[in-house]
Write an enzyme that holds these catalytic residues in place. Structure first.
Site, PDB file in Angstrom:
ATOM      1  N   HIS A 135       0.832  -1.208   0.000  1.00 51.32           N
ATOM      2  CA  HIS A 135       0.000   0.000   0.000  1.00 51.32           C
ATOM      3  C   HIS A 135       0.861   1.251   0.000  1.00 51.32           C
ATOM      4  CE1 HIS A 135       1.090  -0.222   4.256  1.00 51.32           C
ATOM      5  NE2 HIS A 135       0.685   1.034   4.407  1.00 51.32           N
ATOM      6  N   PHE A 164      23.032   4.393   8.875  1.00 48.01           N
ATOM      7  CA  PHE A 164      22.407   5.207   9.914  1.00 48.01           C
ATOM      8  C   PHE A 164      22.690   6.672   9.628  1.00 48.01           C
ATOM      9  CE2 PHE A 164      22.533   1.134  11.993  1.00 48.01           C
ATOM     10  CZ  PHE A 164      21.373   1.126  12.736  1.00 48.01           C
TER      11      PHE A 164
HETATM   12  O1  LIG Z   1      31.430   6.213  13.067  1.00 49.79           O
HETATM   13  P1  LIG Z   1      30.452   5.148  13.499  1.00 49.79           P
HETATM   14  O2  LIG Z   1      30.029   5.300  14.919  1.00 49.79           O
HETATM   15  O3  LIG Z   1      30.907   3.762  13.179  1.00 49.79           O
HETATM   16  O4  LIG Z   1      29.174   5.387  12.566  1.00 49.79           O
HETATM   17  C1  LIG Z   1      27.992   6.017  12.965  1.00 49.79           C
HETATM   18  O5  LIG Z   1      28.124   7.423  13.045  1.00 49.79           O
HETATM   19  C2  LIG Z   1      28.438   8.112  11.837  1.00 49.79           C
HETATM   20  C3  LIG Z   1      28.430   9.595  12.107  1.00 49.79           C
HETATM   21  O6  LIG Z   1      27.187  10.046  12.557  1.00 49.79           O
HETATM   22  C4  LIG Z   1      27.464   7.740  10.703  1.00 49.79           C
HETATM   23  O7  LIG Z   1      27.919   8.275   9.490  1.00 49.79           O
HETATM   24  C5  LIG Z   1      27.310   6.224  10.564  1.00 49.79           C
HETATM   25  O8  LIG Z   1      26.302   5.935   9.611  1.00 49.79           O
HETATM   26  C6  LIG Z   1      26.947   5.641  11.930  1.00 49.79           C
HETATM   27  O9  LIG Z   1      26.811   4.237  11.833  1.00 49.79           O
END
Ligand SMILES: O=P(O)(O)O[C@H]1O[C@H](CO)[C@@H](O)[C@H](O)[C@H]1O
Ligand SMILES: O=P(O)(O)O[C@H]1O[C@H](CO)[C@@H](O)[C@H](O)[C@H]1O
Lengths: 351, 351
Positions: free
Chosen positions: B166, B315
């Site tokens: 949907h 993320f």
């Molecule tokens: O650097 P880390 O903790 O592995 O990664 C995390 O923080 C980063 C900075 O916000 C992001 O770009 C990543 O996607 C996240 O997984």
């Protein structure tokens, strides 16, 4: 009155720090949730894990061995998104295919030698050491770089890939989008209204008391009038302060105390180690250190994803990504919930 | 050459549709991932579940009984974020506490009577019916409302709370933030360069072929030069088209075909029903129907969260929320991966 109106009727609120609007639809909390349920944060992290590259004495990805540190500990990110020596792409400058050079450094800072502790469970004196290091970083990296972004991703839900308490610092030779927006909005506001945006805002919120979560002599935490995340907060000094290094010793102690109180409330809300991304915004550095930055007020944003419980988050997806941010409870309701929570950490009560 | 440079060196790219920058750090893909692993999407949805309120013949939250529909089916969202009759908050218009009325409607549209099917597995003629309904909705709701946002949240990872195929439609009496940004950027571009932004862009991408994923006589799908999500795509008509209802019968059939091809590639990438949020942006409606909207070009955005596998997502957290969007592979690498994938759905091969 006004608050009752807001609880009942959807409306838009203006975010003067980002020059955008948020849709507030408090009646949406009534809808049943049948979507994704998150894994609750794990609660069995060992105090010391020799295989965790953030622990004292561990070997990191580049082969270096961490010292047996007993307070904070800083090192260069082994997989940095920003490196100091990236060459200029030298784009052809077609308006649809513009690129430019990005240079910088990425560091990681451990808050504490233990993996099973978090900021709200640390002693105020230990938190104070974190604050002092933050201030040092702004001085050190700010001498060269335009923007020094200190941020903490807390919890697996926020993409944090290591349970050891830590934050990151990414410094860059450019003003990131969010910094540029905060710069423009604060500059325009001072010009138009004769007072720095967040100085005026803190004063008005302290007076209204409708969105205040915790406060002390030097600091104020509110769920901002324009909050987008359900339990988003804004941490503000009462005095006009440009950057972290400008804080006095007293203001730093006071900051350690208010952080502990806020983060304890966060953990108490759903009786879980509360996930969030947080970060500091202060006046730009580098060549801006010489400029008039009186439109800037130092502040920290806390963006936590949880909405209904330890396992039910707010998804900022379809409508939010393509059209407009939308929230399901009013900022006043969120502030009220947080304000009413006790300031003794739930883990301390249980033991 | 240029692509090799981009793979190796972090740089910023400009998004002319949003007037913002994205940090591209392709070398980050080398970093090992020890963070959260997602639940793979469930693959055991029953074709018909009498307790699912989206199925033919089911009872919905408001007590209504769905018809035994055999194609698409539309109904009013039982928990709408926008209601048609919300009163005006009548704010005191202090610059820091601005609110305004928001009115609108929220509808849900089922794509198919079966719960265990998705767009890429539907017949082109069935997808065509979805497209026709989308066009009808723009006509119907666009007569009254300024903006009609059609969007699909697919997969639990994207906050979708019901596995039945949907989409949603939220129409509003205001231009949402993202719409206002696209409006301003396209308007400025036409004024400055004499050609609509996305008309020029589609022509240049079709020629360069560096970021094209699929194309046919009437449509083009690219990983845009400024993509933020790892496998983000932009679906564009080759002809200058303002809104969905303006599409000819041939262009609609052709759209059904290219959607099926794109979404099959998405599913084939990690052999999983690929989660995403997608939505249509066309020229504003309501009173704008009478205005000159020649700066607008109809387009759809696909924002998928997966990065490395069916269970490892990107993320957009700390740095992205507080400073700047950042990606870990180049748009050209993503386009290349998608382009090379077969156009037969992996589920069809296996059976
Ligand atoms: O650097 P880390 O903790 O592995 O990664 C995390 O923080 C980063 C900075 O916000 C992001 O770009 C990543 O996607 C996240 O997984
Ligand atoms: O309406 P749904 O599918 O229940 O809800 C989903 O989509 C909405 C619109 O993007 C979001 O506001 C919700 O956070 C999300 O869970």
């Amino acid at each position: 009155g006004c608050l009752e109106f807001y609880d009942k009727h959807q409306h838009l609120r203006y975010n003067p720090l980002r020059d955008s609007w948020v849709l507030v639809s408090a009646h949406r909390m009534k809808r049943p949730w049948k979507g994704q349920v998150e894994k609750p944060p794990e609660d069995n992290t060992p105090r010391h894990d020799p295989n965790n590259p953030l622990c004292p004495g561990s070997v990191r990805a580049n082969g270096e061995v961490n010292p047996e540190y007993d307070s904070t500990f800083m090192f260069d990110n082994d997989f940095p998104a920003l490196q100091p020596d990236a060459p200029d792409p030298g784009s052809d400058h077609h308006p649809l295919f513009q690129s430019k050079a990005a240079r910088g450094v990425c560091k990681v800072m451990c808050f504490h030698p233990w993996s099973d502790i978090t900021l709200p469970l640390m002693q105020p004196a230990e938190i104070r050491k974190v604050i002092d290091k933050w201030a040092d970083l702004i001085v050190e990296l700010g001498a060269e770089y335009t923007w020094v972004q200190i941020f903490e991703n807390k919890g697996a839900m926020m993409g944090c890939s290591n349970p050891h308490p830590h934050c990151q610092v990414w410094a860059s030779n450019f003003l990131p989008n969010e910094a540029a927006l905060a710069e423009r909005c604060q500059r325009d506001f001072l010009q138009k209204h004769g007072e720095p945006l967040l100085v005026q805002y803190a004063r008005m919120e302290a007076q209204a008391q409708e969105r205040v979560v915790v406060e002390n002599e030097h600091w104020l935490v509110v769920v901002p009038y324009w909050a987008t995340w359900p339990f988003q907060t804004l941490l503000l000094p009462r005095r006009h302060v440009f950057r972290l290094p400008d804080l006095t010793a007293q203001e730093r102690d006071s900051l350690a105390s208010i952080m502990k109180r806020l983060l304890t409330k966060y953990d108490n809300l759903f009786e879980v180690s509360f996930p969030y991304s947080m970060g500091w915004h202060g006046a730009p550095t580098g060549s801006h250190l010489q400029e008039d930055m009186s439109h800037w007020q130092l502040h920290a944003h806390y963006y936590p994803p949880l909405l209904r419980s330890a396992t039910i988050r707010k998804f900022m997806v379809g409508y939010e990504m393509l059209a407009n941010e939308q929230r399901d409870l009013t900022p006043e309701q969120a502030a009220d919930q947080l304000r009413k929570l006790g300031e003794e950490h739930y883990k301390m009560k249980k033991t």
